[in-house]
Design an enzyme around this catalytic site. Structure first.
Site, PDB file in Angstrom:
ATOM      1  N   ASN A   1      -6.113  -3.460   4.513  1.00 18.61           N
ATOM      2  CA  ASN A   1      -5.623  -3.920   3.215  1.00 18.61           C
ATOM      3  C   ASN A   1      -4.662  -2.865   2.668  1.00 18.61           C
ATOM      4  OD1 ASN A   1      -8.571  -4.299   3.860  1.00 18.61           O
ATOM      5  ND2 ASN A   1      -8.195  -6.067   2.567  1.00 18.61           N
TER       6      ASN A   1
ATOM      7  N   GLY B   1      -0.483  -6.700  -8.482  1.00 14.57           N
ATOM      8  CA  GLY B   1      -1.535  -7.192  -7.601  1.00 14.57           C
ATOM      9  C   GLY B   1      -2.922  -6.672  -7.946  1.00 14.57           C
TER      10      GLY B   1
ATOM     11  N   ASN C   1      -6.436  -8.811  -7.008  1.00 11.14           N
ATOM     12  CA  ASN C   1      -6.864  -8.562  -5.620  1.00 11.14           C
ATOM     13  C   ASN C   1      -8.356  -8.266  -5.519  1.00 11.14           C
ATOM     14  OD1 ASN C   1      -7.200  -5.733  -6.024  1.00 11.14           O
ATOM     15  ND2 ASN C   1      -5.049  -5.358  -5.537  1.00 11.14           N
TER      16      ASN C   1
ATOM     17  N   GLY D   1       5.625  -1.944  -1.760  1.00  5.52           N
ATOM     18  CA  GLY D   1       5.225  -2.415  -0.437  1.00  5.52           C
ATOM     19  C   GLY D   1       6.379  -2.843   0.445  1.00  5.52           C
TER      20      GLY D   1
ATOM     21  N   GLU E   1       8.229  -5.750 -16.726  1.00  4.63           N
ATOM     22  CA  GLU E   1       7.315  -6.581 -15.925  1.00  4.63           C
ATOM     23  C   GLU E   1       7.497  -8.052 -16.293  1.00  4.63           C
ATOM     24  OE1 GLU E   1       4.841  -6.405 -13.415  1.00  4.63           O
ATOM     25  OE2 GLU E   1       4.818  -8.559 -13.851  1.00  4.63           O
TER      26      GLU E   1
ATOM     27  N   MET F   1     -10.333  -3.931  -2.437  1.00  8.03           N
ATOM     28  CA  MET F   1     -10.685  -3.125  -1.250  1.00  8.03           C
ATOM     29  C   MET F   1      -9.677  -2.009  -1.049  1.00  8.03           C
ATOM     30  SD  MET F   1     -11.764  -6.084   1.360  1.00  8.03           S
ATOM     31  CE  MET F   1     -10.786  -7.246   0.443  1.00  8.03           C
TER      32      MET F   1
ATOM     33  N   HIS G   1      -0.822 -10.231   1.786  1.00 10.59           N
ATOM     34  CA  HIS G   1      -0.322  -8.881   2.085  1.00 10.59           C
ATOM     35  C   HIS G   1       1.150  -8.857   2.493  1.00 10.59           C
ATOM     36  CE1 HIS G   1      -4.735  -7.674   3.287  1.00 10.59           C
ATOM     37  NE2 HIS G   1      -4.604  -7.877   1.990  1.00 10.59           N
TER      38      HIS G   1
ATOM     39  N   GLU H   1     -12.048  -8.562   7.131  1.00 13.00           N
ATOM     40  CA  GLU H   1     -12.885  -8.397   5.944  1.00 13.00           C
ATOM     41  C   GLU H   1     -13.845  -9.579   5.869  1.00 13.00           C
ATOM     42  OE1 GLU H   1     -10.021  -8.970   2.883  1.00 13.00           O
ATOM     43  OE2 GLU H   1     -11.358 -10.209   1.712  1.00 13.00           O
TER      44      GLU H   1
ATOM     45  N   TYR I   1       1.456  -1.344  -7.827  1.00 11.17           N
ATOM     46  CA  TYR I   1       1.089   0.001  -7.338  1.00 11.17           C
ATOM     47  C   TYR I   1       2.278   0.959  -7.328  1.00 11.17           C
ATOM     48  CZ  TYR I   1      -3.325  -2.107  -6.436  1.00 11.17           C
ATOM     49  OH  TYR I   1      -4.523  -2.743  -6.632  1.00 11.17           O
TER      50      TYR I   1
ATOM     51  N   PHE J   1      -3.069  -1.708  -0.368  1.00 13.17           N
ATOM     52  CA  PHE J   1      -2.633  -1.029  -1.596  1.00 13.17           C
ATOM     53  C   PHE J   1      -2.834   0.482  -1.610  1.00 13.17           C
ATOM     54  CE2 PHE J   1      -6.719  -2.608  -3.805  1.00 13.17           C
ATOM     55  CZ  PHE J   1      -7.284  -1.349  -4.018  1.00 13.17           C
TER      56      PHE J   1
ATOM     57  N   VAL K   1      13.703  -9.163 -14.416  1.00 14.65           N
ATOM     58  CA  VAL K   1      14.972  -8.516 -14.080  1.00 14.65           C
ATOM     59  C   VAL K   1      15.738  -9.429 -13.128  1.00 14.65           C
ATOM     60  CG1 VAL K   1      16.050  -6.562 -12.902  1.00 14.65           C
ATOM     61  CG2 VAL K   1      14.125  -6.193 -14.477  1.00 14.65           C
TER      62      VAL K   1
HETATM   63  P1  FDA Z   1       2.834  -5.712  -6.708  1.00 10.99           P
HETATM   64  O1  FDA Z   1       2.980  -7.126  -6.279  1.00 10.99           O
HETATM   65  O2  FDA Z   1       1.464  -5.198  -6.943  1.00 10.99           O
HETATM   66  O3  FDA Z   1       3.658  -5.476  -8.061  1.00 10.99           O
HETATM   67  C1  FDA Z   1       4.944  -5.983  -8.261  1.00 10.99           C
HETATM   68  C2  FDA Z   1       5.104  -6.350  -9.726  1.00 10.99           C
HETATM   69  O4  FDA Z   1       6.476  -6.592  -9.994  1.00 10.99           O
HETATM   70  C3  FDA Z   1       4.354  -7.620 -10.122  1.00 10.99           C
HETATM   71  O5  FDA Z   1       3.569  -7.360 -11.264  1.00 10.99           O
HETATM   72  C4  FDA Z   1       5.469  -8.631 -10.398  1.00 10.99           C
HETATM   73  O6  FDA Z   1       5.129  -9.560 -11.401  1.00 10.99           O
HETATM   74  C5  FDA Z   1       6.605  -7.729 -10.834  1.00 10.99           C
HETATM   75  N1  FDA Z   1       7.946  -8.297 -10.584  1.00 10.99           N
HETATM   76  C6  FDA Z   1       8.389  -8.899  -9.462  1.00 10.99           C
HETATM   77  N2  FDA Z   1       9.676  -9.243  -9.586  1.00 10.99           N
HETATM   78  C7  FDA Z   1      10.059  -8.862 -10.825  1.00 10.99           C
HETATM   79  C8  FDA Z   1      11.285  -8.958 -11.552  1.00 10.99           C
HETATM   80  N3  FDA Z   1      12.386  -9.512 -10.990  1.00 10.99           N
HETATM   81  N4  FDA Z   1      11.319  -8.485 -12.826  1.00 10.99           N
HETATM   82  C9  FDA Z   1      10.207  -7.926 -13.387  1.00 10.99           C
HETATM   83  N5  FDA Z   1       9.033  -7.800 -12.733  1.00 10.99           N
HETATM   84  C10 FDA Z   1       8.961  -8.255 -11.470  1.00 10.99           C
HETATM   85  N6  FDA Z   1      -4.769  -5.261  -1.109  1.00 10.99           N
HETATM   86  C11 FDA Z   1      -5.729  -4.324  -0.856  1.00 10.99           C
HETATM   87  O7  FDA Z   1      -5.398  -3.200  -0.482  1.00 10.99           O
HETATM   88  N7  FDA Z   1      -7.045  -4.646  -1.020  1.00 10.99           N
HETATM   89  C12 FDA Z   1      -7.454  -5.889  -1.402  1.00 10.99           C
HETATM   90  O8  FDA Z   1      -8.652  -6.140  -1.555  1.00 10.99           O
HETATM   91  C13 FDA Z   1      -6.455  -6.880  -1.650  1.00 10.99           C
HETATM   92  N8  FDA Z   1      -6.795  -8.167  -1.985  1.00 10.99           N
HETATM   93  C14 FDA Z   1      -5.818  -9.056  -2.385  1.00 10.99           C
HETATM   94  C15 FDA Z   1      -6.176 -10.309  -2.876  1.00 10.99           C
HETATM   95  C16 FDA Z   1      -5.200 -11.168  -3.373  1.00 10.99           C
HETATM   96  C17 FDA Z   1      -5.587 -12.524  -3.906  1.00 10.99           C
HETATM   97  C18 FDA Z   1      -3.831 -10.769  -3.356  1.00 10.99           C
HETATM   98  C19 FDA Z   1      -2.750 -11.663  -3.892  1.00 10.99           C
HETATM   99  C20 FDA Z   1      -3.478  -9.528  -2.855  1.00 10.99           C
HETATM  100  C21 FDA Z   1      -4.450  -8.670  -2.359  1.00 10.99           C
HETATM  101  N9  FDA Z   1      -4.124  -7.409  -1.876  1.00 10.99           N
HETATM  102  C22 FDA Z   1      -5.106  -6.504  -1.540  1.00 10.99           C
HETATM  103  C23 FDA Z   1      -2.705  -6.992  -1.740  1.00 10.99           C
HETATM  104  C24 FDA Z   1      -2.252  -6.033  -2.839  1.00 10.99           C
HETATM  105  O9  FDA Z   1      -2.589  -6.538  -4.107  1.00 10.99           O
HETATM  106  C25 FDA Z   1      -0.735  -5.840  -2.711  1.00 10.99           C
HETATM  107  O10 FDA Z   1      -0.484  -5.291  -1.428  1.00 10.99           O
HETATM  108  C26 FDA Z   1      -0.165  -4.918  -3.773  1.00 10.99           C
HETATM  109  O11 FDA Z   1      -0.399  -5.409  -5.059  1.00 10.99           O
HETATM  110  C27 FDA Z   1       1.335  -4.699  -3.577  1.00 10.99           C
HETATM  111  O12 FDA Z   1       1.751  -3.651  -4.415  1.00 10.99           O
HETATM  112  P2  FDA Z   1       3.265  -3.492  -4.844  1.00 10.99           P
HETATM  113  O13 FDA Z   1       3.372  -2.311  -5.729  1.00 10.99           O
HETATM  114  O14 FDA Z   1       4.118  -3.524  -3.619  1.00 10.99           O
HETATM  115  O15 FDA Z   1       3.635  -4.839  -5.639  1.00 10.99           O
END
Ligand code: FDA
Length: 500
Positions: free
Chosen positions: A478, A109, A113, A468, A35, A116, A440, A355, A15, A480, A244
Site C-alpha cells: 500500500n 486519500g 483509505n 504519488g 484543495e 494501512m 493505488h 491485504e 500526502y 502512502f 486548479v
Molecule cells: P492524494 O490523492 O492523497 O491527494 C491529492 C489531493 O489533490 C486530493 O485531495 C485531491 O482532491 C486534490 N486535487 C487533485 N486535483 C486537484 C486540482 N486540480 N486542484 C486542487 N486540488 C486537486 N494507501 C495505503 O498506503 N494504505 C491504505 O490502506 C490505502 N487504502 C486505500 C483505500 C481507498 C478507498 C483509496 C481510494 C485509497 C487507498 N490507499 C491506501 C491509497 C492512498 O490513499 C493514496 O496512495 C494516497 O492518498 C496518494 O497520495 P497523494 O499525495 O499522491 O495524493
C-alpha cells in the site's frame, strides 16, 4: 483571492501536499494550499461529518448521482443507489479501461483509505527507484514518515480474541494451512481507540462500517497530523473547494495559478488567478499528471519533458472474494481497518501481497475478501485530447491480466486446500476478479525521468512534483508511506538548496 502573491502554493492536500506544507511552514515560508474537495470539518444532517458504508448519502461520492461502490453487486444484483450530486469525499474517476478511486477533501486519500501504513521491501524499493539512496530512506525518511503519520501497531494478543477481526483470523489460518505466510500491518487508525470501540466505551467508527466514505473517529488522517502541525506554525492557509485549472509562467516572475471556486454541486462560482513564486504539484498521480499534460499541450508549459504523462500503473491491484463454508463464520462485526496481509511477494513466479480486507456489512456473510497487490509490469500514458479538452489515460482493462494471473495462483491454491470457491457475484454478474478499478494510482511524472532526482520540473525553476505521480506505477505494498517518505526526502533537499 485574485491578485494575491504567495511565496509557495501547494496544489492538493494529500500526502505529498501535507508533507510539503508542514516542512515549508516550519522553514518559515508562508504556504497556501489549494484543495478541490471540501474541508470536512462540519457535521451533516445525522450529526456526523461523514456517512457510513451501509447508508451512503450525498457525502459519499464526488459529483455523482449514483453510488459507484467497489463491490457494486451482491448475488449479481447491482446494489448502487441514487444520491444527490455533491462534492462528496470519494471520487471514482472513470477512464476508458479503469476506474480510479481517490479521496477528495482536505487530507486527500487519508480521509477515505484503509489506513494501512506499510513500508515497502527494501530490495523492491531499490528496484523501482534506483536513483534514490536507499540507506537514507530506511534510516531517516521512512521513520520520519511513520512518526509524522502517527502509525501504530495492533496489540497482537487482542487481535487473537477480538470479534471484529474474526474475518482476518479465518483468512490467515486458511492461508497458513495452504502454505502461505502472513504478516500484521501497521495502521494510522488508533488501535487503542478501536479497543475502546469494541469494549463499548466510545462511539464506534471502524466498528461502525466507516472507512471509504470517511471515518468520524479514530483515524489519524492528514488533517489531524501533518496539516494540523503545519497550521500550528501560523504560516499555513488552506483554501478548499478550489480546483486548479492552469499554471503558467508570470511575466513578473514566478507562476500564475488559475483556479475555479466551486459550489457543492460542482458548479464554478468564480475564477481566480494568483501569483506564486513556487508551485508544488501534489494533486495525486492522476491530478498532477492531468494538469501537467494539459499545460504542456495547451502551451502554458510547453517545455515540459516528454516523460511527463508516462509510466502510470495501478500498483497491480486486483480484488477477489472467497465463499466460506457455513461453519467458518467471518463475523457480523468486521473492523473496517485491515490489520493483516498474505505475503507471497518472494515468489518469483508471481509476487503477491494481499491485504485481508473487511466486508463491513454488519451481518454474517461467510465472505473472505482480499485486495491483492501484484507486480504487474504493464504501464499506461496520459494524453491530451484537443477536441474534448480532456486528458485521457491509455490503460486497458486487459492490461490487468498479469495481476489476475498472479492472484489466481495464490487463491486457487487456497481454495483447493480449503475446498472453497470464489464468489462470482460481487464485482458484476459472473465476475470473479475486481480487475477494472484501483485504489493505488501511481506514476505519470516519474522521479528522475519527468523530474530531476528531487521532483524539480526541468526548464521551470520553482515548479515541483511531490506526490504519488513520482513513483513508477508500483511499490509492492500500500503506497502512502512510500509517498510520504519520498516527499520528506525531496522537500528537505528543496528547502536546503532552493529556498535558503
Ligand atoms: P492524494 O490523492 O492523497 O491527494 C491529492 C489531493 O489533490 C486530493 O485531495 C485531491 O482532491 C486534490 N486535487 C487533485 N486535483 C486537484 C486540482 N486540480 N486542484 C486542487 N486540488 C486537486 N494507501 C495505503 O498506503 N494504505 C491504505 O490502506 C490505502 N487504502 C486505500 C483505500 C481507498 C478507498 C483509496 C481510494 C485509497 C487507498 N490507499 C491506501 C491509497 C492512498 O490513499 C493514496 O496512495 C494516497 O492518498 C496518494 O497520495 P497523494 O499525495 O499522491 O495524493
Amino acid at each position: 483571492s485574485t491578485g494575491d502573491h504567495v511565496a509557495a502554493l501547494v496544489i492538493g492536500s494529500g500526502y505529498g501536499g501535507a508533507v510539503t506544507a508542514l516542512r515549508l511552514t516550519q522553514a518559515g515560508i508562508a504556504t497556501a494550499v489549494v484543495e478541490m474537495g471540501m474541508a470536512w470539518n462540519t457535521a451533516g444532517s445525522n450529526g456526523k461529518i461523514f456517512c457510513d458504508m451501509l447508508e451512503p448519502d450525498q457525502r459519499s461520492y464526488w459529483l455523482r448521482t449514483t453510488t459507484d461502490q467497489p463491490l457494486g453487486y451482491f448475488l449479481g444484483i447491482n446494489v448502487n443507489k441514487s444520491i444527490t450530486r455533491y462534492t462528496g469525499v470519494l471520487d471514482s474517476e472513470k477512464f476508458a479501461g479503469i476506474r480510479v478511486y481517490q479521496g477528495r477533501g482536505v487530507g486527500g486519500g487519508s480521509l477515505v483509505n484503509g489506513g494501512m501504513a506499510v513500508v515497502p521491501r527494501r530490495d523492491y524499493f531499490a528496484e523501482i527507484l534506483p536513483s534514490v539512496d536507499v540507506a537514507s530512506m530506511y534510516d531517516t525518511y521512512f521513520p520520519r514518515a511513520n512518526a509524522g503519520l502517527g502509525v501504530n501497531a495492533i496489540d497482537t494478543a487482542w487481535f487473537e480474541t477480538a470479534s471484529c477481526y474474526r474475518y482476518a483470523r479465518v483468512s490467515r489460518d486458511q492461508a497458513r494451512a495452504s502454505g502461505y505466510s502472513t504478516t500484521f500491518l501497521n495502521n494510522v487508525y488508533d488501535f487503542g481507540y478501536m479497543k475502546q470501540e469494541l469494549a463499548g466505551t466510545v462511539t464506534r467508527s471502524a466498528l461502525a462500517s466507516e472507512v471509504i466514505y470517511g471515518n468520524n473517529y479514530g483515524k489519524r488522517s492528514l488533517d489531524k497530523t501533518y496539516l494540523a502541525a503545519a497550521a500550528a506554525t501560523g504560516r499555513l492557509s488552506i483554501t478548499a473547494q478550489h480546483v486548479v485549472t492552469a499554471v503558467a509562467p508570470n511575466s513578473a516572475g514566478g507562476y500564475t495559478v488559475t483556479m475555479n471556486q466551486i459550489d457543492t454541486a460542482g458548479a464554478t462560482v468564480t475564477t481566480k488567478t494568483v501569483r506564486a513564486d513556487r508551485v508544488f504539484f501534489a494533486a495525486g498521480s492522476i491530478g498532477t499528471s492531468k494538469l501537467l499534460v494539459a499545460m504542456r499541450a495547451q502551451g502554458a508549459l510547453p517545455n515540459l519533458p516528454s516523460a511527463v504523462g508516462q509510466g502510470w500503473g495501478n500498483n497491480g491491484n486486483v480484488m477477489v472474494a472467497r465463499a466460506q463454508h457455513l461453519w467458518n463464520t467471518t463475523g457480523a462485526l468486521e473492523a473496517g481497518m485491515p490489520a493483516m496481509g498474505i505475503d507471497n511477494w518472494a515468489d518469483p513466479a508471481g509476487p503477491v501481497f494481499a491485504e485481508i480486507a473487511p466486508f463491513p456489512a454488519g451481518t454474517e456473510l461467510w465472505i473472505s475478501l482480499y485486495l491483492a497487490i501484484t507486480k504487474n509490469p504493464n504501464r499506461a500514458q496520459f494524453s491530451y485530447n484537443s477536441s474534448t479538452g480532456a486528458v485521457e489515460l491509455s490503460w486497458q482493462t486487459a492490461q490487468n491480466q498479469p495481476a489476475v494471473n498472479a492472484a489466481k495462483r495464490v487463491f486457487d491454491t487456497i481454495n483447493k486446500a480449503q475446498v472453497t470457491v470464489y464468489r462470482s457475484d460481487l464485482f458484476g454478474v459472473n465476475k470473479v476478479w475486481g480487475d477494472d478499478f484501483t485504489y493505488h494510482p501511481l506514476g505519470g511524472c516519474i522521479l528522475n525521468q519527468a523530474t530531476d532526482n528531487y521532483g524539480r520540473l526541468p526548464g521551470y525553476p520553482g515548479l515541483y512534483v511531490m506526490d504519488g505521480s513520482l513513483i513508477p506505477g508500483s511499490t509492492g505494498v500500500n503506497p502512502f508511506v512510500t509517498i510520504t517518505a519520498l516527499a520528506e526526502r525531496n522537500i528537505e533537499k528543496i528547502i536546503s538548496t532552493d529556498l535558503t
